[in-house]
Design an enzyme around this catalytic site. Sequence first.
Site, short mmCIF file in Angstrom:
data_model
loop_
_atom_site.label_atom_id
_atom_site.label_comp_id
_atom_site.label_asym_id
_atom_site.label_seq_id
_atom_site.Cartn_x
_atom_site.Cartn_y
_atom_site.Cartn_z
N GLY A 322 0.83 -1.20 0.00
CA GLY A 322 0.00 0.00 0.00
C GLY A 322 0.86 1.24 0.00
O GLY A 322 2.02 1.23 -0.46
N GLU A 323 0.31 2.35 0.46
CA GLU A 323 1.05 3.61 0.63
C GLU A 323 1.65 4.12 -0.68
O GLU A 323 2.62 4.87 -0.68
CB GLU A 323 2.17 3.45 1.67
CG GLU A 323 1.69 3.02 3.03
CD GLU A 323 2.83 2.79 4.01
OE1 GLU A 323 3.96 3.24 3.73
OE2 GLU A 323 2.60 2.17 5.04
#
Length: 376
Positions: A322-323
Amino acid sequence: MSRIDLDDFSDLIERPDGGVRREAEARRERLVVPPGSLGRLDELGEWLSAAQGVVPVRPVERPRVILFAGDHGVAGLGVSARPAGGATELVRAVLEGGSPVSVLARRLDVPVRVVDMALDCAPDTFPEDVVRHRVRRGSGRVDIEDALTLEEAEAAFLAGVAVADEEADSGTDLVVLGDVSVGGTTAASVLVAALCGTDASVVTGRGGQPIDDLAWMRKCAAVRDALRRARPVLGDQMQLLATVGGADLAAMTGFLLQCAVRKLPVILDGVVAAACALVGQRVAFRAPDWWLAGHGSGEPGQAKALDRMALEPLLEQGVKAGEGVGALLALPLVRAAAALAAELPEKPAAGKESGDEAPEAGQDAGQDAGQDTAEA
């Protein structure tokens, strides 16, 4: 009923310039490297040229990672490997430079911006530039209650629009879009299932930090229960975001739509960005033409959403962090496509080659004739 007229986006969003794309394709045919030999890089360069409205394509010089952050009440059910409210620590790691996206961004010389929409922490936990768009502390538990009030959903959506305008006005020429959340993939799975008409188990994955079978079953149950609440409001995208989305997801949807209005290309990260893009497609069918799928994360919800939008991931590395990590990995590929499209030389024109040779032949003939005359 929402006070925001989402139909305006359908009117305002145009496709990338088709004439410029055809011009870019024609130029590609003239390059010294045979057409097709660079694979998808050809297509990428032409897409970016159309988005910029210019041939040859300009280099991507001012990209930026934008991460919308929030906690989701549904995380309290144990649907994530991270504790409920844990997004605060994830954001701190990003800001302090210790997260994967921070490491990659430093290496690629790309600035990272975090936008707190609904972190479960005190507003003064982070600097003003991070928290100034915050709508509330955490989003509601979508399996039994609305994530947001309609007013909060509108405020979050408009915050996303404002962030897109800020980026476009500051000269950002490409955005890498991701999220920092705990419970966000559950809300995203609900949106994808609702908009694609599928069951919970079809779109529910195991998240960025993979969960075990029992946690996955709890997650499926939460998605199933939230899906029952989502179906009655499918015709109203703002109400859908309020009911089963969250402040970060509503903001990302507004951000994506306004980027399309401002002709600012976006690379999508994982299932959360894909779910928001799917909502955006419902609002304005031309909007996905401004977005790239950075990578395939292995999340079934992401794959379903991208398939519905006809977006093919640039990379398949199984990155689940993610991120914005997977999308950021795709940025060098986009930059490489732009460089090749702009800097490879064109083949010499056939007429130019024969024209260069003709005078030499004429001069030789004249010299021979002069010699013959002198000898005579």
